[in-house]
Structures are given as C-alpha cells and as structure tokens.
Design a protein around this motif. Sequence first.
Motif, PDB file in Angstrom:
ATOM      1  N   ILE A 222      17.407  77.399  20.878  1.00  0.00           N
ATOM      2  CA  ILE A 222      17.107  78.166  22.098  1.00  0.00           C
ATOM      3  C   ILE A 222      16.351  77.330  23.137  1.00  0.00           C
ATOM      4  N   PRO A 223      15.282  76.595  22.761  1.00  0.00           N
ATOM      5  CA  PRO A 223      14.548  75.830  23.783  1.00  0.00           C
ATOM      6  C   PRO A 223      15.423  74.850  24.554  1.00  0.00           C
ATOM      7  N   ALA A 224      16.450  74.301  23.896  1.00  0.00           N
ATOM      8  CA  ALA A 224      17.315  73.330  24.572  1.00  0.00           C
ATOM      9  C   ALA A 224      18.159  73.968  25.669  1.00  0.00           C
ATOM     10  N   GLY A 225      18.285  75.285  25.640  1.00  0.00           N
ATOM     11  CA  GLY A 225      19.066  75.975  26.659  1.00  0.00           C
ATOM     12  C   GLY A 225      18.235  76.557  27.779  1.00  0.00           C
ATOM     13  N   VAL A 226      16.932  76.278  27.755  1.00  0.00           N
ATOM     14  CA  VAL A 226      16.005  76.865  28.725  1.00  0.00           C
ATOM     15  C   VAL A 226      15.541  75.789  29.707  1.00  0.00           C
ATOM     16  N   PRO A 227      15.533  76.088  31.007  1.00  0.00           N
ATOM     17  CA  PRO A 227      15.062  75.104  31.990  1.00  0.00           C
ATOM     18  C   PRO A 227      13.627  74.668  31.704  1.00  0.00           C
ATOM     19  N   GLU A 228      13.333  73.425  32.030  1.00  0.00           N
ATOM     20  CA  GLU A 228      12.007  72.870  31.794  1.00  0.00           C
ATOM     21  C   GLU A 228      10.947  73.672  32.554  1.00  0.00           C
ATOM     22  N   MET A 256      10.289  83.442  28.571  1.00  0.00           N
ATOM     23  CA  MET A 256       9.364  84.136  29.468  1.00  0.00           C
ATOM     24  C   MET A 256       9.677  83.805  30.923  1.00  0.00           C
ATOM     25  N   LEU A 257      10.641  84.546  31.463  1.00  0.00           N
ATOM     26  CA  LEU A 257      11.097  84.345  32.833  1.00  0.00           C
ATOM     27  C   LEU A 257      10.109  84.970  33.822  1.00  0.00           C
ATOM     28  N   PRO A 258      10.127  84.521  35.069  1.00  0.00           N
ATOM     29  CA  PRO A 258       9.233  85.109  36.083  1.00  0.00           C
ATOM     30  C   PRO A 258       9.405  86.617  36.237  1.00  0.00           C
ATOM     31  N   GLY A 259      10.617  87.113  36.018  1.00  0.00           N
ATOM     32  CA  GLY A 259      10.876  88.543  36.172  1.00  0.00           C
ATOM     33  C   GLY A 259      10.633  89.361  34.920  1.00  0.00           C
TER      34      GLY A 259
END
Length: 301
Positions: A222-228, A256-259
């Motif tokens: 999962i972390p590899a698919g998330v923007p830095e 944990m997205l901004p929205g």
Amino acid sequence: MKHYRHGTCLWQRLATAVVAALCAHAACASKLAERIDSIIGDKKMTVGVAAEYADMHFVLNDSVRFPLLSVFKTHVAMAVTARMQMDGISPDSVVHIDKGRLKKDTYSPLRQKHPDSDIDITIAELMRYSVAESDNNACDILIDLAGGIDYVDMYIRSLGVSGFSISETEASMHANRQLCYANWSYPESMLDVLKVVFAPGDTRFALLRGIMLGTSTGRDKIPAGVPEGIAVAHKTGSSDRAGGIKAADNDAGVVMLPGGNCYIVVFIMDSAETDSTNAATIAAITRAVLAEAGCADSAKQ
C-alpha cells in the motif's frame, strides 16, 4: 400558488443534483472496477478488495474467505487493548518473558534481539513488535495476555464486526500450514475493523494507530501506491509457499488524505506469481483507489 411552484422547482433542483452526484459516483466506481480488472489481468491469483473514502465504497470478491495471515495481529492488538482497559492495566506495564517462550523456527525480530536471555518488556513494546514488525512470538504472547484466541474472536464480534473467523495462533498455523486458511476474513470485514480503529474522536485505539503508522513491513505494498508526504497506517500479512503457491499476500491500511481517511484492503490468495508481482499488484490497486478518491472529491464539488 407561486410559493408552491417555487417549492416544486426547489425540490426538482435538489433531486437533479442528487441524481447527478449518484451518477458521478457510479461512473467513478465503474472506472475503478475497470482499472482493477486491468491490473489483475491474467495473473494467477485471487484478489479481494474493499475500499472506502467519503461517499465512495467499493468491494471485489467480498464473498470469498481470504486467509488473513499476519493481518490478524490487528485484531489481536485490539483485543489486548480492550483487556488492558477492562483490567486497568497500563500499556507501560512490564511483562517477563522466559526465553523458552521465544520459538526459534518462526519470524521474530524480538528473539533475534534477545536470542539467549529472558526479557522484561512493556505491553506497548510487545504490540509494536507484533504489529509494526509482524513478530510471531510477540503475537502469541499477546494472545495469551488477551485471554486466548477465542477471546480475540469474541471481542471483535462484540464491536459489531462480522464476516471473519479467528481460531488459530501463529504457533498452530506453523504446526499445520492448512490452518492458515482458518483465520479468514471477507475484504469488507477487514475494512470494518480499520474503521473501528481509526474512528474519528474515538481514542480507545490511539496506541494501535500510532503503531500502525510505524509499520516497517510491506513498504512495497500500500505505501508504494501512495504519493510522498501522505501518511499511511497499515498491517501486512504473507505466507510461505508450498508447491510454488503463496497462500496469502495482504495489506490493509488507512491513507490519511487531506479530505479524510481512505480505507484500503487488498487480499491476494493462492498466488502463483512472485512476491514482487504480488506487492506491485497491491500498490497498483492502491493507486487506482486513490484516483477514485480524487474522483469522489470532484463529485462532491
């Protein structure tokens, strides 16, 4: 009469807006299904997915019982947390572990650090070893502290979660490989577990949240698919191979997205693909889900 017409027009506009939003969400979900189908392609594996963000909700193969493997350490940590709170025990309480309890033939960074000695360690640190480092010895010690594997299953059900079964310890699964299929979950059931742990305003599992943010395993999932720069809390699970088949390669987490929180569960069962292909598949599905999350944000505007 004019007031009536004005009200009618208002309701028509509201209904039109609702229908438009529903259509937008449906279109996004359809695109996500297409993306995931293209990612899986002809890979020799069974894939289960559950994802949720805002009004977006997606499931794939939610009637399939996927083996949890070490993802069940999340459930164990939750049960231990409940037991501590019930008995008034602090996470900083120290427990003594005889060196004989640290099995040699299993994955255990804890034993690697203390190969020939007894250990005095806090419950919080045991939880960190079990969840963040996926230590099998730490997990089974925590199961005992919780009150046994049956209590773990019972406690999670008491939270209103269904669609899973937990009956085996790490020791029993290592003694009989087939038993790894006995600890199973539907993808959406694991999604429900994550939503309990990360429920806004609920501090019961604050310690576990922090531990999951520090998970060291599965950085290529999962972390590899998330923007830095975006935080990810997750728990991985993977099995050994028998006859070239990997029973499970999993990741379940919260981006944990901004929205708001985006919950993602990807289970891979009975894969004949390489470990790197399994991990890349999970990362690609994560990217697809996050693209859908962006689509959901657009639909709200």
